[in-house]
Write a protein that holds these residues in place. Structure first.
Motif, PDB file in Angstrom:
ATOM      1  N   CYS A 173     -18.881  12.181  -3.969  1.00  0.00           N
ATOM      2  CA  CYS A 173     -17.875  13.245  -4.126  1.00  0.00           C
ATOM      3  C   CYS A 173     -18.205  14.458  -3.249  1.00  0.00           C
ATOM      4  N   GLN A 174     -19.362  14.449  -2.594  1.00  0.00           N
ATOM      5  CA  GLN A 174     -19.712  15.542  -1.693  1.00  0.00           C
ATOM      6  C   GLN A 174     -18.902  15.421  -0.403  1.00  0.00           C
ATOM      7  N   PRO A 175     -18.454  16.535   0.159  1.00  0.00           N
ATOM      8  CA  PRO A 175     -17.778  16.458   1.458  1.00  0.00           C
ATOM      9  C   PRO A 175     -18.714  15.848   2.509  1.00  0.00           C
ATOM     10  N   LEU A 176     -18.140  15.093   3.432  1.00  0.00           N
ATOM     11  CA  LEU A 176     -18.944  14.457   4.479  1.00  0.00           C
ATOM     12  C   LEU A 176     -19.766  15.487   5.242  1.00  0.00           C
ATOM     13  N   GLY A 177     -19.185  16.652   5.497  1.00  0.00           N
ATOM     14  CA  GLY A 177     -19.896  17.699   6.217  1.00  0.00           C
ATOM     15  C   GLY A 177     -21.141  18.173   5.484  1.00  0.00           C
ATOM     16  N   VAL A 178     -21.072  18.246   4.174  1.00  0.00           N
ATOM     17  CA  VAL A 178     -22.246  18.625   3.378  1.00  0.00           C
ATOM     18  C   VAL A 178     -23.332  17.573   3.536  1.00  0.00           C
ATOM     19  N   LEU A 179     -22.948  16.308   3.445  1.00  0.00           N
ATOM     20  CA  LEU A 179     -23.916  15.217   3.588  1.00  0.00           C
ATOM     21  C   LEU A 179     -24.539  15.189   4.979  1.00  0.00           C
TER      22      LEU A 179
ATOM     23  N   GLU B 204     -21.840  25.519   6.373  1.00  0.00           N
ATOM     24  CA  GLU B 204     -20.633  26.295   6.098  1.00  0.00           C
ATOM     25  C   GLU B 204     -19.687  25.624   5.101  1.00  0.00           C
ATOM     26  N   ILE B 205     -19.901  24.362   4.818  1.00  0.00           N
ATOM     27  CA  ILE B 205     -19.017  23.646   3.895  1.00  0.00           C
ATOM     28  C   ILE B 205     -19.637  23.695   2.499  1.00  0.00           C
ATOM     29  N   PRO B 206     -18.874  24.178   1.509  1.00  0.00           N
ATOM     30  CA  PRO B 206     -19.448  24.276   0.164  1.00  0.00           C
ATOM     31  C   PRO B 206     -19.588  22.899  -0.494  1.00  0.00           C
ATOM     32  N   PRO B 207     -20.703  22.677  -1.185  1.00  0.00           N
ATOM     33  CA  PRO B 207     -20.895  21.395  -1.864  1.00  0.00           C
ATOM     34  C   PRO B 207     -20.032  21.293  -3.121  1.00  0.00           C
ATOM     35  N   ALA B 208     -19.763  20.061  -3.514  1.00  0.00           N
ATOM     36  CA  ALA B 208     -19.038  19.815  -4.762  1.00  0.00           C
ATOM     37  C   ALA B 208     -20.008  20.009  -5.922  1.00  0.00           C
ATOM     38  N   GLU B 209     -19.477  20.431  -7.042  1.00  0.00           N
ATOM     39  CA  GLU B 209     -20.313  20.676  -8.228  1.00  0.00           C
ATOM     40  C   GLU B 209     -20.575  19.408  -9.036  1.00  0.00           C
ATOM     41  N   SER B 210     -19.673  18.441  -8.953  1.00  0.00           N
ATOM     42  CA  SER B 210     -19.769  17.256  -9.812  1.00  0.00           C
ATOM     43  C   SER B 210     -20.461  16.090  -9.113  1.00  0.00           C
ATOM     44  N   LYS B 211     -20.784  15.082  -9.907  1.00  0.00           N
ATOM     45  CA  LYS B 211     -21.337  13.833  -9.380  1.00  0.00           C
ATOM     46  C   LYS B 211     -20.238  12.774  -9.432  1.00  0.00           C
ATOM     47  N   TYR B 212     -20.274  11.853  -8.480  1.00  0.00           N
ATOM     48  CA  TYR B 212     -19.275  10.788  -8.399  1.00  0.00           C
ATOM     49  C   TYR B 212     -19.544   9.754  -9.492  1.00  0.00           C
TER      50      TYR B 212
ATOM     51  N   THR C 175     -15.489  14.724  12.069  1.00  0.00           N
ATOM     52  CA  THR C 175     -14.630  15.659  12.799  1.00  0.00           C
ATOM     53  C   THR C 175     -14.409  16.898  11.924  1.00  0.00           C
ATOM     54  N   PRO C 176     -13.879  17.969  12.498  1.00  0.00           N
ATOM     55  CA  PRO C 176     -13.548  19.122  11.654  1.00  0.00           C
ATOM     56  C   PRO C 176     -12.558  18.756  10.540  1.00  0.00           C
ATOM     57  N   THR C 177     -11.666  17.829  10.808  1.00  0.00           N
ATOM     58  CA  THR C 177     -10.681  17.424   9.800  1.00  0.00           C
ATOM     59  C   THR C 177     -11.323  16.658   8.657  1.00  0.00           C
ATOM     60  N   ASN C 178     -12.117  15.629   8.979  1.00  0.00           N
ATOM     61  CA  ASN C 178     -12.656  14.800   7.893  1.00  0.00           C
ATOM     62  C   ASN C 178     -13.961  15.335   7.299  1.00  0.00           C
ATOM     63  N   SER C 179     -14.483  16.424   7.828  1.00  0.00           N
ATOM     64  CA  SER C 179     -15.745  16.956   7.303  1.00  0.00           C
ATOM     65  C   SER C 179     -15.611  17.467   5.869  1.00  0.00           C
ATOM     66  N   THR C 180     -14.387  17.718   5.421  1.00  0.00           N
ATOM     67  CA  THR C 180     -14.179  18.154   4.038  1.00  0.00           C
ATOM     68  C   THR C 180     -13.756  17.008   3.119  1.00  0.00           C
ATOM     69  N   TRP C 181     -13.607  15.814   3.661  1.00  0.00           N
ATOM     70  CA  TRP C 181     -13.225  14.650   2.864  1.00  0.00           C
ATOM     71  C   TRP C 181     -14.430  14.108   2.107  1.00  0.00           C
ATOM     72  N   THR C 182     -14.153  13.401   1.019  1.00  0.00           N
ATOM     73  CA  THR C 182     -15.195  12.671   0.308  1.00  0.00           C
ATOM     74  C   THR C 182     -15.301  11.261   0.904  1.00  0.00           C
TER      75      THR C 182
END
Length: 124
Positions: free
Chosen positions: A39-45, A50-58, A100-107
């Motif tokens: 559930c973390q954004p790809l950019g975080v991983l 600059e991309i905030p992490p998700a608070e929850s677990k998948y 990419t900048p677009t998918n960096s916020t995707w899970t």
């Protein structure tokens, strides 16, 4: 940023060893992502601060196949990695993406669904 490959739903140990052996001479970091982090954004991983992490677990199902996300690789380095993965004897692995900048916020599930739709459209 350091050249990195994010690996989701890693293959069996024998295939994983082939992948690691193929990538070792290229000095590219391979990060095996735990299912609980899907559930973390790809950019975080990938380490983008600059991309905030998700608070929850998948807690959903495992991805239906192995997925690679290539991060911070130039075109020439990406071509070398893809050639090494083809030669290593593991796979085939049809689900691959470039960060990419677009998918960096995707899970991971979002990215997998998009790749699968594109893959199915190309192979109809």
């Amino acid at each position: 940023m350091k050249e990195t490959i994010l690996l989701f739903n890693a293959p069996a140990r024998e295939e994983l060893l082939k992948i690691e052996t193929a990538l070792f001479p290229l000095h590219i970091r391979l990060r095996k992502i735990k299912k609980e982090d899907y559930c973390q954004p790809l950019g975080v991983l990938a380490g983008i601060k600059e991309i905030p992490p998700a608070e929850s677990k998948y807690e959903g199902p495992e991805l239906p196949g192995t997925m690679f996300v290539f991060c911070f690789l130039s075109d020439s380095r990406l071509n070398k990695v893809l050639a090494a993965l083809r030669r290593c004897g593991a796979g085939p692995f049809p689900y691959k993406a470039i960060l990419t900048p677009t998918n960096s916020t995707w899970t991971a599930p979002d990215c997998f669904d998009e790749i699968r739709r594109e893959h199915e459209a190309l192979h109809k």
